[in-house]
Design an enzyme around this catalytic site. Structure first.
Site, PDB file in Angstrom:
ATOM      1  N   LYS A 114       0.827  -1.217   0.000  1.00 27.37           N
ATOM      2  CA  LYS A 114       0.000   0.000   0.000  1.00 27.37           C
ATOM      3  C   LYS A 114       0.856   1.260   0.000  1.00 27.37           C
ATOM      4  O   LYS A 114       0.492   2.261  -0.596  1.00 27.37           O
ATOM      5  CB  LYS A 114      -0.953   0.003   1.207  1.00 27.37           C
ATOM      6  CG  LYS A 114      -2.110  -0.963   1.016  1.00 27.37           C
ATOM      7  CD  LYS A 114      -3.237  -0.678   1.977  1.00 27.37           C
ATOM      8  CE  LYS A 114      -4.335  -1.718   1.906  1.00 27.37           C
ATOM      9  NZ  LYS A 114      -5.162  -1.687   0.737  1.00 27.37           N
ATOM     10  N   LYS A 206      -4.775  -9.480  -6.327  1.00 28.55           N
ATOM     11  CA  LYS A 206      -6.050  -9.815  -5.678  1.00 28.55           C
ATOM     12  C   LYS A 206      -7.133  -8.812  -6.078  1.00 28.55           C
ATOM     13  O   LYS A 206      -6.828  -7.648  -6.387  1.00 28.55           O
ATOM     14  CB  LYS A 206      -5.890  -9.883  -4.156  1.00 28.55           C
ATOM     15  CG  LYS A 206      -5.809  -8.574  -3.437  1.00 28.55           C
ATOM     16  CD  LYS A 206      -6.116  -8.763  -1.934  1.00 28.55           C
ATOM     17  CE  LYS A 206      -6.265  -7.388  -1.278  1.00 28.55           C
ATOM     18  NZ  LYS A 206      -6.937  -7.382  -0.020  1.00 28.55           N
ATOM     19  N   LYS A 209     -10.924  -3.401  -3.298  1.00 31.68           N
ATOM     20  CA  LYS A 209     -11.818  -2.233  -3.354  1.00 31.68           C
ATOM     21  C   LYS A 209     -11.144  -1.061  -4.066  1.00 31.68           C
ATOM     22  O   LYS A 209     -11.801  -0.245  -4.672  1.00 31.68           O
ATOM     23  CB  LYS A 209     -12.174  -1.760  -1.933  1.00 31.68           C
ATOM     24  CG  LYS A 209     -12.966  -2.738  -1.117  1.00 31.68           C
ATOM     25  CD  LYS A 209     -13.515  -2.020   0.114  1.00 31.68           C
ATOM     26  CE  LYS A 209     -13.687  -2.979   1.265  1.00 31.68           C
ATOM     27  NZ  LYS A 209     -12.467  -3.183   2.062  1.00 31.68           N
TER      28      LYS A 209
HETATM   29  N1  AQP Z   1      -9.631 -10.649  -3.112  1.00 32.78           N
HETATM   30  C1  AQP Z   1      -9.991 -11.184  -1.957  1.00 32.78           C
HETATM   31  N2  AQP Z   1     -10.194 -12.531  -1.853  1.00 32.78           N
HETATM   32  C2  AQP Z   1     -10.579 -13.092  -0.680  1.00 32.78           C
HETATM   33  N3  AQP Z   1     -10.780 -12.373   0.448  1.00 32.78           N
HETATM   34  C3  AQP Z   1     -10.594 -11.032   0.378  1.00 32.78           C
HETATM   35  N4  AQP Z   1     -10.716 -10.050   1.287  1.00 32.78           N
HETATM   36  C4  AQP Z   1     -10.418  -8.858   0.726  1.00 32.78           C
HETATM   37  N5  AQP Z   1     -10.095  -9.025  -0.562  1.00 32.78           N
HETATM   38  C5  AQP Z   1     -10.186 -10.369  -0.816  1.00 32.78           C
HETATM   39  C6  AQP Z   1     -11.106 -10.298   2.666  1.00 32.78           C
HETATM   40  O1  AQP Z   1     -12.166  -9.400   2.979  1.00 32.78           O
HETATM   41  C7  AQP Z   1     -12.050  -9.066   4.367  1.00 32.78           C
HETATM   42  C8  AQP Z   1     -12.123  -7.585   4.536  1.00 32.78           C
HETATM   43  O2  AQP Z   1     -11.034  -6.954   3.961  1.00 32.78           O
HETATM   44  P1  AQP Z   1     -10.793  -5.414   4.270  1.00 32.78           P
HETATM   45  O3  AQP Z   1     -11.744  -4.605   3.527  1.00 32.78           O
HETATM   46  O4  AQP Z   1     -10.818  -5.131   5.695  1.00 32.78           O
HETATM   47  O5  AQP Z   1      -9.315  -5.218   3.784  1.00 32.78           O
HETATM   48  P2  AQP Z   1      -8.585  -5.650   2.481  1.00 32.78           P
HETATM   49  O6  AQP Z   1      -8.210  -7.078   2.552  1.00 32.78           O
HETATM   50  O7  AQP Z   1      -7.434  -4.713   2.346  1.00 32.78           O
HETATM   51  O8  AQP Z   1      -9.665  -5.417   1.332  1.00 32.78           O
HETATM   52  P3  AQP Z   1      -9.570  -4.692  -0.014  1.00 32.78           P
HETATM   53  O9  AQP Z   1     -10.798  -4.995  -0.737  1.00 32.78           O
HETATM   54  O10 AQP Z   1      -8.294  -5.034  -0.707  1.00 32.78           O
HETATM   55  O11 AQP Z   1      -9.614  -3.170   0.381  1.00 32.78           O
HETATM   56  P4  AQP Z   1      -8.631  -1.980   0.039  1.00 32.78           P
HETATM   57  O12 AQP Z   1      -8.474  -2.011  -1.449  1.00 32.78           O
HETATM   58  O13 AQP Z   1      -9.319  -0.744   0.544  1.00 32.78           O
HETATM   59  O14 AQP Z   1      -7.385  -2.274   0.782  1.00 32.78           O
HETATM   60  C9  AQP Z   1     -10.742  -9.670   4.889  1.00 32.78           C
HETATM   61  O15 AQP Z   1     -11.052 -10.868   5.578  1.00 32.78           O
HETATM   62  C10 AQP Z   1      -9.978  -9.960   3.637  1.00 32.78           C
HETATM   63  O16 AQP Z   1      -9.100 -11.056   3.791  1.00 32.78           O
END
Ligand code: AQP
Length: 343
Positions: A114, A206, A209
């Site tokens: 990040k 992956k 968001k």
């Molecule tokens: N691609 C993914 N596959 C499986 N699990 C996922 N999770 C996120 N992306 C995937 C799981 O969703 C939960 C919440 O995640 P989060 O929003 O708290 O943080 P993150 O993992 O950083 O999610 P994002 O979507 O990638 O958000 P941004 O882009 O804002 O950082 C967790 O259990 C995570 O494992």
């Protein structure tokens, strides 16, 4: 020492919810509410580790709480709330900032991803993120955390913090009459298909968001046509599907799409390949699109209904926060005494 079997997990309101959040996290929260005490949080304090427009933050907070309920969580069984309503998360996180080591945090791959080239210019909160996550979990002495694969390293760090706290304050813990451990060594629940859903445009990344290309991510609120379009345009390869899971090795995009199908259909990858092995993408992609729509559309409809009733959502989040505080406050009171804070 025996701890109450208790599950904690959270999602940060930093963007529209996507299929990865659903398959990696939310969907797996639901059955646990019948076997454990379950606490599911919308981690708004985590979201602000990068800039969030305050109106978006509110909207996404309601949307995630609505998704929890629309996917099958019962707010009477599970505690559903947003993190900032329980101030003890911040208090314990500060204590953990003083327990965790700089070197531990610096090794976190999510921080490196990040921060990228920009590590001098990101917030201090982003660096300390895993310490707040440890506080979220240990504030409730949670014994298990369902998360996607990407969070595995942060859970290891939570265990390291728990062990160091138990060790640093061992004398006070024993004197206060606790057995050898004050905090549990929390288990990571991250097995099954689609624990790491990939971008539809790049099987090495992956689904996220904060992805720039809209076609790379299936959002929970996408309508049927858009879901079908995204799956049709998903990157795949020129070969037919293999008949066994081993044949997916080295085919990132194919492995991802088959894994998503398996998770949505509650089947194993081998079961999916028994049906689609030898068939081409022209057959598989429409079948996957139909399946995704049949699972996601009813959830999206219910999310829309729930978010339109702000009064009811506030009541659910307020009630959840009260029940969360009832667990957290006595644990936090013990922590203050162990550390030596005078009150
Ligand atoms: N691609 C993914 N596959 C499986 N699990 C996922 N999770 C996120 N992306 C995937 C799981 O969703 C939960 C919440 O995640 P989060 O929003 O708290 O943080 P993150 O993992 O950083 O999610 P994002 O979507 O990638 O958000 P941004 O882009 O804002 O950082 C967790 O259990 C995570 O494992």
């Amino acid at each position: 020492m025996s701890f109450t079997p208790r599950v904690f997990s959270g999602i940060k309101p930093s963007g529209d919810l996507h299929l990865g959040n659903y398959l990696g996290a939310i969907r797996r929260f639901v059955p646990l509410q019948d076997t454990h005490e379950t606490i599911y949080c919308v981690v708004d304090m985590h979201a602000i580790t990068v800039w969030q427009d305050p109106d978006d933050l509110k909207r996404w907070t309601y949307e995630i709480a609505a998704a929890y309920i629309a996917a099958g969580l019962d707010p009477k069984k599970s505690i559903i709330f947003n993190q900032s309503q329980v101030v003890e998360h911040a208090e314990l996180s500060w204590i953990f900032n003083c327990v965790a080591r700089m070197g531990w945090m610096a090794r976190m791959t999510q921080f490196k991803d990040k921060a990228g080239e920009n590590s001098e210019n990101v917030s201090l909160g982003l660096f300390a993120y895993p310490s707040l996550m440890a506080a979220d979990i240990l504030l409730y002495k949670a014994t298990a955390v369902p998360v996607g694969e990407d969070q595995r390293q942060h859970l290891e760090l939570t265990r390291d913090i728990a062990k160091k706290f138990n060790h640093d304050f061992a004398k006070q813990i024993a004197a206060a009459g606790f057995e050898d451990e004050f905090f549990p060594i929390t288990e990571t629940l991250a097995t099954g298909p689609a624990m790491r859903v990939k971008s539809l445009k790049d099987g090495a990344k992956k689904m996220s968001k904060s992805e720039a290309s809209d076609l790379a991510t299936i959002y929970m609120m996408d309508d049927a046509d858009l879901i079908a379009k995204k799956i049709k345009r998903a990157t795949s390869d020129a070969e037919a599907l293999p008949t066994e899971a081993a044949g997916l090795a080295g085919r990132n995009e194919a492995e991802n799409l088959v894994g998503v199908y398996a998770a949505l259909a509650n089947q194993s990858v081998d079961q999916v390949l028994a049906e689609y092995g030898g068939k081409g993408w022209g057959v598989f992609k429409p079948a996957l699109a139909d399946l995704a729509v049949s699972v996601l559309a009813p959830i999206a409809d219910e999310m829309k209904r729930l978010v339109s009733d702000r009064g009811e959502m506030d009541r659910i989040l307020g009630d959840g926060a009260e029940r969360a505080r009832a667990i957290a406050q006595p644990i936090m009171a013990d922590v203050r005494k162990l550390v030596g804070f005078v009150r």
